[in-house]
Design a protein around this motif. Sequence first.
Motif, PDB file in Angstrom:
ATOM      1  N   MET A  57      13.036  57.271  64.013  1.00 11.75           N
ATOM      2  CA  MET A  57      13.143  58.185  62.676  1.00 11.75           C
ATOM      3  C   MET A  57      12.745  59.372  63.087  1.00 11.75           C
ATOM      4  SD  MET A  57      11.367  57.270  58.837  1.00 11.75           S
ATOM      5  CE  MET A  57      12.123  56.036  58.749  1.00 11.75           C
ATOM      6  N   VAL A  58      11.615  59.536  63.777  1.00 11.82           N
ATOM      7  CA  VAL A  58      11.238  60.836  64.153  1.00 11.82           C
ATOM      8  C   VAL A  58      11.921  61.721  64.877  1.00 11.82           C
ATOM      9  CG1 VAL A  58       9.442  62.186  65.579  1.00 11.82           C
ATOM     10  CG2 VAL A  58       8.751  60.163  63.971  1.00 11.82           C
ATOM     11  N   GLU A  59      12.656  60.956  65.909  1.00 12.60           N
ATOM     12  CA  GLU A  59      13.527  61.874  66.744  1.00 12.60           C
ATOM     13  C   GLU A  59      15.037  62.255  65.922  1.00 12.60           C
ATOM     14  OE1 GLU A  59      10.981  59.256  69.090  1.00 12.60           O
ATOM     15  OE2 GLU A  59      12.222  58.772  67.300  1.00 12.60           O
ATOM     16  N   ARG A  60      15.360  61.407  65.029  1.00 15.45           N
ATOM     17  CA  ARG A  60      16.528  61.820  64.173  1.00 15.45           C
ATOM     18  C   ARG A  60      16.150  63.041  63.272  1.00 15.45           C
ATOM     19  NH1 ARG A  60      20.829  57.893  61.136  1.00 15.45           N
ATOM     20  NH2 ARG A  60      21.686  59.586  59.744  1.00 15.45           N
ATOM     21  N   LEU A  61      14.856  62.872  62.677  1.00 14.51           N
ATOM     22  CA  LEU A  61      14.584  63.940  61.852  1.00 14.51           C
ATOM     23  C   LEU A  61      14.356  65.284  62.628  1.00 14.51           C
ATOM     24  CD1 LEU A  61      11.945  62.380  59.449  1.00 14.51           C
ATOM     25  CD2 LEU A  61      14.201  63.118  58.913  1.00 14.51           C
ATOM     26  N   GLN A  62      13.759  65.146  63.783  1.00 16.11           N
ATOM     27  CA  GLN A  62      13.745  66.380  64.744  1.00 16.11           C
ATOM     28  C   GLN A  62      15.118  66.895  65.243  1.00 16.11           C
ATOM     29  OE1 GLN A  62      10.952  64.695  67.783  1.00 16.11           O
ATOM     30  NE2 GLN A  62       9.285  66.080  66.942  1.00 16.11           N
ATOM     31  N   ALA A  63      15.970  66.063  65.493  1.00 18.05           N
ATOM     32  CA  ALA A  63      17.315  66.534  65.988  1.00 18.05           C
ATOM     33  C   ALA A  63      18.048  67.150  64.862  1.00 18.05           C
ATOM     34  CB  ALA A  63      18.082  65.306  66.446  1.00 18.05           C
ATOM     35  N   ASP A  77       3.035  50.809  58.260  1.00 21.88           N
ATOM     36  CA  ASP A  77       1.723  50.875  59.147  1.00 21.88           C
ATOM     37  C   ASP A  77       1.478  52.457  59.461  1.00 21.88           C
ATOM     38  OD1 ASP A  77       0.328  49.913  61.644  1.00 21.88           O
ATOM     39  OD2 ASP A  77       1.295  51.468  62.497  1.00 21.88           O
ATOM     40  N   ILE A  78       0.013  52.659  59.355  1.00 22.12           N
ATOM     41  CA  ILE A  78      -0.377  54.152  59.468  1.00 22.12           C
ATOM     42  C   ILE A  78      -0.076  54.722  60.444  1.00 22.12           C
ATOM     43  CG2 ILE A  78      -2.593  53.263  60.072  1.00 22.12           C
ATOM     44  CD1 ILE A  78      -2.017  56.282  58.064  1.00 22.12           C
ATOM     45  N   SER A  79       0.242  54.145  61.810  1.00 18.11           N
ATOM     46  CA  SER A  79       0.344  54.694  62.846  1.00 18.11           C
ATOM     47  C   SER A  79       1.990  55.414  62.757  1.00 18.11           C
ATOM     48  CB  SER A  79       0.304  54.036  64.209  1.00 18.11           C
ATOM     49  OG  SER A  79       1.337  52.714  63.972  1.00 18.11           O
ATOM     50  N   ARG A  80       2.731  54.868  62.164  1.00 15.04           N
ATOM     51  CA  ARG A  80       4.117  55.378  61.827  1.00 15.04           C
ATOM     52  C   ARG A  80       4.000  56.387  60.791  1.00 15.04           C
ATOM     53  NH1 ARG A  80       7.918  49.710  61.717  1.00 15.04           N
ATOM     54  NH2 ARG A  80       8.109  49.655  64.115  1.00 15.04           N
ATOM     55  N   LEU A  81       3.411  56.486  59.859  1.00 16.28           N
ATOM     56  CA  LEU A  81       3.153  57.476  58.975  1.00 16.28           C
ATOM     57  C   LEU A  81       2.739  58.782  59.454  1.00 16.28           C
ATOM     58  CD1 LEU A  81       2.082  55.726  55.723  1.00 16.28           C
ATOM     59  CD2 LEU A  81       3.981  56.922  55.782  1.00 16.28           C
ATOM     60  N   ALA A  87       4.792  65.001  63.783  1.00 13.23           N
ATOM     61  CA  ALA A  87       5.787  65.390  64.305  1.00 13.23           C
ATOM     62  C   ALA A  87       6.253  66.574  63.799  1.00 13.23           C
ATOM     63  CB  ALA A  87       7.102  64.519  64.566  1.00 13.23           C
ATOM     64  N   GLY A  88       5.641  67.053  62.430  1.00 21.09           N
ATOM     65  CA  GLY A  88       6.054  68.247  61.685  1.00 21.09           C
ATOM     66  C   GLY A  88       6.974  68.068  61.052  1.00 21.09           C
ATOM     67  N   VAL A  89       7.790  66.830  60.641  1.00 20.67           N
ATOM     68  CA  VAL A  89       8.952  66.840  59.890  1.00 20.67           C
ATOM     69  C   VAL A  89       8.674  66.491  58.364  1.00 20.67           C
ATOM     70  CG1 VAL A  89      10.485  66.216  61.991  1.00 20.67           C
ATOM     71  CG2 VAL A  89       9.136  64.491  60.846  1.00 20.67           C
ATOM     72  N   THR A  90       7.491  66.433  57.829  1.00 27.38           N
ATOM     73  CA  THR A  90       7.356  66.354  56.566  1.00 27.38           C
ATOM     74  C   THR A  90       6.872  67.218  55.952  1.00 27.38           C
ATOM     75  OG1 THR A  90       5.144  65.648  56.931  1.00 27.38           O
ATOM     76  CG2 THR A  90       6.653  63.886  57.092  1.00 27.38           C
ATOM     77  N   GLN A  91       6.402  67.465  54.652  1.00 23.00           N
ATOM     78  CA  GLN A  91       5.927  68.604  53.877  1.00 23.00           C
ATOM     79  C   GLN A  91       4.779  68.089  53.021  1.00 23.00           C
ATOM     80  OE1 GLN A  91       8.011  70.414  50.568  1.00 23.00           O
ATOM     81  NE2 GLN A  91       9.792  69.479  51.429  1.00 23.00           N
ATOM     82  N   VAL A 252       5.229  56.476  51.669  1.00 25.90           N
ATOM     83  CA  VAL A 252       6.267  57.490  51.533  1.00 25.90           C
ATOM     84  C   VAL A 252       5.714  58.763  51.920  1.00 25.90           C
ATOM     85  CG1 VAL A 252       5.811  57.599  49.123  1.00 25.90           C
ATOM     86  CG2 VAL A 252       8.346  58.025  49.853  1.00 25.90           C
ATOM     87  N   ALA A 253       6.818  59.599  52.297  1.00 28.22           N
ATOM     88  CA  ALA A 253       6.555  60.925  52.709  1.00 28.22           C
ATOM     89  C   ALA A 253       7.828  61.856  52.435  1.00 28.22           C
ATOM     90  CB  ALA A 253       6.087  61.383  54.245  1.00 28.22           C
ATOM     91  N   MET A 254       7.696  63.076  51.973  1.00 26.06           N
ATOM     92  CA  MET A 254       8.773  63.864  51.732  1.00 26.06           C
ATOM     93  C   MET A 254       8.963  64.637  52.884  1.00 26.06           C
ATOM     94  SD  MET A 254       9.382  66.881  48.762  1.00 26.06           S
ATOM     95  CE  MET A 254       8.794  65.856  47.406  1.00 26.06           C
ATOM     96  N   THR A 255      10.312  64.827  53.130  1.00 24.57           N
ATOM     97  CA  THR A 255      10.526  65.577  54.477  1.00 24.57           C
ATOM     98  C   THR A 255      10.523  66.936  54.357  1.00 24.57           C
ATOM     99  OG1 THR A 255      12.989  65.750  54.066  1.00 24.57           O
ATOM    100  CG2 THR A 255      12.237  63.815  55.086  1.00 24.57           C
ATOM    101  N   LYS A 256      10.384  67.589  55.447  1.00 25.78           N
ATOM    102  CA  LYS A 256      10.241  68.955  55.562  1.00 25.78           C
ATOM    103  C   LYS A 256      11.621  69.670  55.084  1.00 25.78           C
ATOM    104  CE  LYS A 256       8.568  72.812  58.545  1.00 25.78           C
ATOM    105  NZ  LYS A 256       8.220  73.067  59.899  1.00 25.78           N
ATOM    106  N   SER A 257      12.599  69.203  55.108  1.00 26.39           N
ATOM    107  CA  SER A 257      14.057  69.908  54.931  1.00 26.39           C
ATOM    108  C   SER A 257      14.293  69.479  53.282  1.00 26.39           C
ATOM    109  CB  SER A 257      14.908  69.512  55.917  1.00 26.39           C
ATOM    110  OG  SER A 257      15.311  68.078  55.714  1.00 26.39           O
ATOM    111  N   ALA A 258      13.980  68.310  52.784  1.00 26.24           N
ATOM    112  CA  ALA A 258      14.211  67.721  51.521  1.00 26.24           C
ATOM    113  C   ALA A 258      15.134  68.730  50.514  1.00 26.24           C
ATOM    114  CB  ALA A 258      13.045  67.362  50.887  1.00 26.24           C
ATOM    115  N   PRO A 259      16.570  68.232  50.770  1.00 30.68           N
ATOM    116  CA  PRO A 259      17.404  69.081  49.921  1.00 30.68           C
ATOM    117  C   PRO A 259      17.331  68.754  48.471  1.00 30.68           C
ATOM    118  CG  PRO A 259      18.437  67.404  51.046  1.00 30.68           C
ATOM    119  CD  PRO A 259      17.182  67.404  51.644  1.00 30.68           C
TER     120      PRO A 259
END
Length: 333
Positions: A57-63, A77-81, A87-91, A252-259
Amino acid sequence: MRLATTALALIATAVPALAEEVNLYSYRQPELLAPLTEAFTAETGIDVNVAYLEQGMVERLQAEGDRSPADLVFTVDISRLAAVVNAGVTQSVTSEVLNTNVPEQYRDPEGHWFGLTTRARIVYASKDRVDTSEVTTYEDLADPKWKGRICTRSGTHPYNVALVSAMLHHHGEEETKAWLEAVKANLGRKPQGNDRAQVRAIWAGECDIALGNTYYMGQMLNDPEQKEWADSVNVLFPVFEGGGTHVNISGVAMTKSAPNRENALKMMEFLTQPEAQEIYAHANFEYPIAPGTEADELVTSWGSFEADDVNLMTLAGLRADALRVIEEVDFDG
């Protein structure tokens, strides 16, 4: 990477559509989310598109970067959150509704993720060979009386890493390392399999107690092939000395790009409302987080517990140290 979606063609595009919608990337299987997404659409008229990711997931969002169609990410799991946030892909999200419905220890202090349900890391104990009073703390697992009687999955699995992180939080590195060495000495077999496999091992007489997550009991009791395993054990809720029972979360987390940011926030808030909380928790045999909500009747039948009150982001910060200690004692060796 395998994808299962309700609108795969839409999710794959980089240009947001104008329809009222919200797009999810999820590590949780679509069938577990379906009751929630259907209820949200029925209440708001907003369509929900889900892309199920087995990994990456992280790699896909970064790409994808700013072109990503994803509005929200769902994971366990907290480690995945923490990995998604780091990774800087949330807001960051500011919401009075979310802050009211999600207790402080189950949300990121900076507002980057919010917990939805919890599961306890408990002890499965043989009904025939273990008295329920014999395990009251996680520290008890180091007692020599359990030599050759404990089973567990890999020590480096995220669920066990989170538990060791909590042990570090409560006792520091020296005591945690000694505890891990003692638990390893008590193992009845090399760490292997998943949490359900540990229950099967107890049923088969290979060990007497094991670590596992609560929701697996619900799943096994509802599986004709595994019900006999589950019926052979009791669920015990140990605590840390000076603390409570270790829990982990789905979140749940909101992505940085969230259209579709406005719709994404609506869905986040919806997910913490009592009705949605109980739908989600009942579907997964987990514990709802919002005040005034109750777990499924089967889940509550296992007993009550006081959850450890450490903020889970604190545990995420100890993950690297926990992994190092686990590897230093060669827990899986």
